[in-house]
Design a protein around this motif. Structure first.
Motif, PDB file in Angstrom:
ATOM      1  N   THR A 275     -19.652 -14.128  16.798  1.00 45.36           N
ATOM      2  CA  THR A 275     -18.611 -15.143  16.551  1.00 45.36           C
ATOM      3  C   THR A 275     -19.007 -16.112  15.436  1.00 45.36           C
ATOM      4  N   ASN A 276     -19.912 -15.686  14.551  1.00 42.06           N
ATOM      5  CA  ASN A 276     -20.301 -16.560  13.445  1.00 42.06           C
ATOM      6  C   ASN A 276     -19.460 -16.250  12.208  1.00 42.06           C
ATOM      7  N   CYS A 277     -19.877 -16.770  11.060  1.00 38.61           N
ATOM      8  CA  CYS A 277     -19.113 -16.564   9.823  1.00 38.61           C
ATOM      9  C   CYS A 277     -19.560 -15.336   9.048  1.00 38.61           C
ATOM     10  N   GLY A 278     -20.516 -14.577   9.576  1.00 34.23           N
ATOM     11  CA  GLY A 278     -20.918 -13.343   8.929  1.00 34.23           C
ATOM     12  C   GLY A 278     -21.837 -13.538   7.738  1.00 34.23           C
ATOM     13  N   LYS A 279     -21.853 -12.537   6.865  1.00 34.52           N
ATOM     14  CA  LYS A 279     -22.728 -12.533   5.696  1.00 34.52           C
ATOM     15  C   LYS A 279     -22.003 -13.119   4.483  1.00 34.52           C
ATOM     16  N   VAL A 280     -22.805 -13.599   3.528  1.00 33.15           N
ATOM     17  CA  VAL A 280     -22.255 -14.157   2.293  1.00 33.15           C
ATOM     18  C   VAL A 280     -21.776 -13.020   1.395  1.00 33.15           C
ATOM     19  N   LEU A 281     -20.607 -13.191   0.783  1.00 36.41           N
ATOM     20  CA  LEU A 281     -20.042 -12.174  -0.094  1.00 36.41           C
ATOM     21  C   LEU A 281     -20.853 -12.084  -1.387  1.00 36.41           C
ATOM     22  N   PRO A 282     -20.824 -10.936  -2.074  1.00 39.40           N
ATOM     23  CA  PRO A 282     -21.724 -10.706  -3.211  1.00 39.40           C
ATOM     24  C   PRO A 282     -21.514 -11.616  -4.416  1.00 39.40           C
ATOM     25  N   HIS A 283     -20.395 -12.282  -4.524  1.00 39.34           N
ATOM     26  CA  HIS A 283     -20.160 -13.138  -5.689  1.00 39.34           C
ATOM     27  C   HIS A 283     -20.629 -14.569  -5.469  1.00 39.34           C
ATOM     28  N   ALA A 284     -21.236 -14.846  -4.307  1.00 41.45           N
ATOM     29  CA  ALA A 284     -21.590 -16.218  -3.962  1.00 41.45           C
ATOM     30  C   ALA A 284     -23.031 -16.314  -3.468  1.00 41.45           C
ATOM     31  N   GLN A 285     -23.570 -17.518  -3.568  1.00 42.31           N
ATOM     32  CA  GLN A 285     -24.878 -17.832  -2.994  1.00 42.31           C
ATOM     33  C   GLN A 285     -24.739 -19.113  -2.178  1.00 42.31           C
ATOM     34  N   VAL A 286     -25.278 -19.094  -0.964  1.00 40.01           N
ATOM     35  CA  VAL A 286     -25.212 -20.252  -0.077  1.00 40.01           C
ATOM     36  C   VAL A 286     -26.633 -20.680   0.268  1.00 40.01           C
ATOM     37  N   THR A 287     -26.915 -21.968   0.105  1.00 38.14           N
ATOM     38  CA  THR A 287     -28.227 -22.527   0.415  1.00 38.14           C
ATOM     39  C   THR A 287     -28.054 -23.634   1.451  1.00 38.14           C
ATOM     40  N   ILE A 288     -28.955 -23.680   2.412  1.00 40.99           N
ATOM     41  CA  ILE A 288     -28.969 -24.771   3.381  1.00 40.99           C
ATOM     42  C   ILE A 288     -29.975 -25.790   2.869  1.00 40.99           C
TER      43      ILE A 288
END
Length: 440
Positions: A275-288
């Protein structure tokens, strides 16, 4: 890639199905004639309610090279005045609107980027902004989507408004990939549904999903290839019901600034119980980043700025808080600005809202913090009860679910909560309402 007027006409002739779609070529010609005498970089407000007029207006203005501001045709006078003061448009493409007398031309007004597409955001907070996109940023989102789902063509079934990023990107995905696009409103969908749904993606917000699950369309929803769900947090009861009915939900995380989703949970994973948001799509980068867990985004689909200002850095640090689990799935905790500090303890509304929904004693819920002389802030629940559920019953039930400091100190019962067309609650409005009611 440059697209001509002929490309758009050919696409809509062969791939578009909506009410009056046969009139679209003629409408494009009429609107093109209407705007052909505008000066270069003239600003166009697009606020057509009917899908065929919206698309005809967009195609005519875009192929003519004008900056376009997508607008909600149902904004009120206060919201329209914000838009007119900010944009100072040269022409409005809307069958039901006229330029107000208070609008004046500002010769120092900066020119938008040519061929830019401004998409509205921030309306639920009381101040409308426009994220500046162009064809390249929107196309990057489409490319990431197609790679992630391994698709040549994207067939979209759209019941969301085209002025909103979640509706407009359905058009973009289908047009760029050469897929089919069906556009209907909710009433049309209830009356007659398009066949061969197994090919189609449909995008919904949680309140729409809830309504469909309670209607005769519930069984048909399971026929879609994928049901993209975003716009607002979904509650566990709703997700459980969708999973029980074998609906192929793809939980998404994204925003206007990123041209829709940058992370998505694939439907197979949802049906397996995630029930999470899944994986990041290939055109994006997400950093915590930082100890709080704020999300920072870099993406090829990232907006260029908020009109009229351009971002100085090609990244966006958000108010959203989240983390990656050990499998690389993105999990969203809530928003830093929504955090309630009560007696020195941090409370995130989404956790309390989830616990209250799980009691199955409410049909809607919003948790906010209001000023308190003793605690700093008092956790306050504004809810729509089922039948005759009392605040005392809810408080008692929550004792086994939440720490004492997280249990709301104030309870306000309403018949409905204010939500926008994307299902997002207007917390600012509820904050003012709660203060008024509790001061009596």
């Amino acid at each position: 890639m440059e697209y001509s007027l002929a490309d758009f006409k050919n696409y809509t002739k062969n791939h578009l199905l909506c009410e009056n779609s046969d009139r679209l070529p003629q409408l494009i010609e009429e609107i093109s004639s209407q705007i052909q005498f505008l000066q270069q970089n003239s600003k166009v407000l697009l606020a057509e309610r009917e899908p065929v007029r919206f698309l005809a207006s967009f195609i005519a203005a875009y192929t003519a090279g004008y900056p376009i501001f997508l607008c909600n045709p149902d904004w009120g006078n206060y919201e329209w005045q914000q838009v007119f003061d900010l944009v100072q448009p040269d022409i409005i493409l809307a069958s039901h609107l006229e330029m107000p007398a208070t609008v004046t031309t500002n010769t120092n007004d900066p020119l938008p980027i040519p061929n830019s597409i401004m998409i509205p955001t921030g309306g639920s907070s009381g101040k409308i902004k426009f994220a500046i996109h162009n064809w390249e940023t929107l196309a990057a989102s489409v490319t990431g989507f197609r790679k992630y789902f391994q698709l040549e063509q994207v067939h979209s079934y759209c019941i969301l408004p085209l002025y909103h990023v979640s509706g407009f990107m359905q058009f973009m995905r289908s047009f760029i990939s050469g897929g089919d696009l069906v556009i209907q409103n909710f009433q049309q969908m209830e009356q007659a549904i398009y066949p061969n749904l197994q090919r189609f993606f449909i995008s919904l917000v949680p309140t729409q999903l809830q309504r469909i699950l309670q209607s005769s369309l519930s069984d048909r929803l399971a026929e879609f290839q994928t049901v993209l769900l975003g716009g607002a947090p979904a509650w566990s009861e709703l997700l459980t019901q969708a999973r029980t009915q074998n609906i192929r939900l793809a939980l998404t995380y994204g925003m206007t600034e990123t041209a829709a989703q940058i992370a998505t949970l694939k439907p197979e994973e949802f049906l397996q119980g995630k029930t999470n948001c899944g994986k990041v799509l290939p055109h994006a980068q997400v950093t915590i980043c930082n100890q709080q867990g704020n999300i920072k985004i870099q993406a090829e689909s990232l907006a260029l700025g908020y009109y009229p200002h351009i971002f100085t850095q090609p990244e966006l640090t958000l108010d959203d808080l989240g983390y990656f689990d050990n499998q690389g799935y993105l999990n969203i905790i809530g928003r830093s600005s929504d955090k309630i500090i009560t007696g020195g303890e941090n409370v995130y509304p989404v956790e309390v809202e989830t616990a209250i929904r799980d009691t199955q004693m409410v049909t809607d819920i919003c948790v906010i913090g209001i000023p308190d002389p003793h605690w700093g802030q008092a956790v306050t629940a504004i809810y729509v009860p089922k039948s005759n559920t009392s605040a005392t019953t809810l408080q008692t039930t929550l004792k086994a679910k939440l720490s004492k400091f997280k249990i709301p100190k104030h309870w306000i019962s309403l018949t409905t909560l204010p939500r926008n067309s994307q299902g997002k609650i207007n917390r600012q409005s509820l904050q003012q309402l709660a203060l008024t009611l509790l001061q009596k």
